[in-house]
Design a protein around this motif. Structure first.
Motif, PDB file in Angstrom:
ATOM      1  N   ALA A 183       0.842  -1.202   0.000  1.00 52.22           N
ATOM      2  CA  ALA A 183       0.000   0.000   0.000  1.00 52.22           C
ATOM      3  C   ALA A 183       0.874   1.246   0.000  1.00 52.22           C
ATOM      4  CB  ALA A 183      -0.907   0.001   1.229  1.00 52.22           C
ATOM      5  N   THR A 184       0.246   2.360  -0.346  1.00 55.27           N
ATOM      6  CA  THR A 184       0.894   3.664  -0.287  1.00 55.27           C
ATOM      7  C   THR A 184       0.094   4.544   0.655  1.00 55.27           C
ATOM      8  OG1 THR A 184       1.640   3.423  -2.576  1.00 55.27           O
ATOM      9  CG2 THR A 184       1.665   5.644  -1.653  1.00 55.27           C
ATOM     10  N   ILE A 185       0.790   5.217   1.562  1.00 52.63           N
ATOM     11  CA  ILE A 185       0.126   6.133   2.496  1.00 52.63           C
ATOM     12  C   ILE A 185      -0.402   7.318   1.700  1.00 52.63           C
ATOM     13  CG2 ILE A 185       0.411   7.648   4.497  1.00 52.63           C
ATOM     14  CD1 ILE A 185       0.795   4.691   5.212  1.00 52.63           C
ATOM     15  N   ALA A 186      -1.722   7.553   1.765  1.00 61.75           N
ATOM     16  CA  ALA A 186      -2.339   8.692   1.069  1.00 61.75           C
ATOM     17  C   ALA A 186      -2.421   9.903   1.987  1.00 61.75           C
ATOM     18  CB  ALA A 186      -3.730   8.310   0.572  1.00 61.75           C
ATOM     19  N   SER A 187      -2.765   9.680   3.267  1.00 61.98           N
ATOM     20  CA  SER A 187      -2.845  10.763   4.246  1.00 61.98           C
ATOM     21  C   SER A 187      -2.802  10.154   5.637  1.00 61.98           C
ATOM     22  CB  SER A 187      -4.125  11.585   4.056  1.00 61.98           C
ATOM     23  OG  SER A 187      -5.275  10.797   4.313  1.00 61.98           O
ATOM     24  N   SER A 188      -2.678  11.024   6.652  1.00 63.44           N
ATOM     25  CA  SER A 188      -2.598  10.516   8.021  1.00 63.44           C
ATOM     26  C   SER A 188      -3.231  11.503   8.990  1.00 63.44           C
ATOM     27  CB  SER A 188      -1.135  10.279   8.406  1.00 63.44           C
ATOM     28  OG  SER A 188      -0.423  11.511   8.361  1.00 63.44           O
ATOM     29  N   THR A 189      -3.480  11.005  10.197  1.00 65.61           N
ATOM     30  CA  THR A 189      -4.004  11.858  11.262  1.00 65.61           C
ATOM     31  C   THR A 189      -3.536  11.307  12.604  1.00 65.61           C
ATOM     32  OG1 THR A 189      -5.992  12.775  12.300  1.00 65.61           O
ATOM     33  CG2 THR A 189      -6.192  10.576  11.353  1.00 65.61           C
ATOM     34  N   GLY A 190      -3.452  12.187  13.583  1.00 60.73           N
ATOM     35  CA  GLY A 190      -3.116  11.805  14.942  1.00 60.73           C
ATOM     36  C   GLY A 190      -4.338  11.864  15.851  1.00 60.73           C
ATOM     37  N   GLU A 191      -5.533  12.023  15.252  1.00 62.42           N
ATOM     38  CA  GLU A 191      -6.767  12.081  16.034  1.00 62.42           C
ATOM     39  C   GLU A 191      -6.975  10.787  16.814  1.00 62.42           C
ATOM     40  OE1 GLU A 191     -10.437  13.411  13.973  1.00 62.42           O
ATOM     41  OE2 GLU A 191      -9.128  13.551  12.211  1.00 62.42           O
TER      42      GLU A 191
END
Length: 191
Positions: A154-162
């Motif tokens: 997979a490829t990381i598209a976006s991230s969050t620390g929520e």
């Protein structure tokens, strides 16, 4: 003679077609059964199996101290990860502190690529370590949210620390337990 030859040829074609259709591989029961739930992404791809029970949280996850939505709280989801999810009432099962990612991947079982799958947590990525992975990083998934996900590149598209949550909910008449994952911005308090 032409009429007789034409009838003979037509009969031959029909017999050949009938025999060939009898030689085709049978369709497995699994392929005939409808998927338990289709996963919806912004590109509206559907048909990926989504289990009714997501199982426990991965080992090594850190529970969030005093989350906004504690375990047992009834909430309204604003996420549209799958048909019927947006506006559904859900119950919080767990709240965790980790990095959470949207990923693009192709299922190991074949089929169309999945874009913007929400969500996979740090603990569901092989050899991820503890640091936030930048967008564009190629990873190997260790999640089993849908058929063909575990082991997929997979490829990381976006991230969050929520804060990220596991929830129980009912979607289109199907009860889903331990659904993974919903981030805090995709949840509203139930009135």
């Amino acid at each position: 003679m032409n009429g007789r030859l034409g009838r003979t040829m037509t009969l031959g074609v029909l017999v050949t077609a009938t025999l060939m259709s009898g030689c085709s591989a049978p369709v497995s029961e699994e392929a005939q059964a409808p998927p338990s739930e289709s996963h919806r992404d912004p590109d509206d791809h559907e048909g990926h199996d989504h289990p009714a029970d997501g199982g426990p949280a991965p080992e090594g996850m850190t529970e969030r101290d005093e989350p906004r939505y504690p375990v047992g709280a009834e909430v309204i989801l604003t996420a549209d990860h799958m048909a019927g999810m947006d506006g559904a009432t859900a119950t919080i099962v767990g709240a965790y502190e980790t990095y959470t990612y949207s990923v693009d991947y192709t299922p190991t079982t074949g089929g169309d690529p999945v874009e913007d799958h929400r969500w996979v947590v740090q603990e569901e990525i092989r050899d991820a370590g503890g640091d936030l992975l930048p967008d564009g990083t190629e990873v190997t998934l260790a999640a089993e949210h849908m058929t063909g996900m575990d082991g997929a590149t997979a490829t990381i598209a976006s991230s969050t620390g929520e804060t990220v949550y596991i929830v129980d909910l009912e979607v289109d008449g199907m009860t889903m337990t331990n659904h993974k994952w919903v981030v805090e911005s995709e949840i509203e308090p139930a009135s």
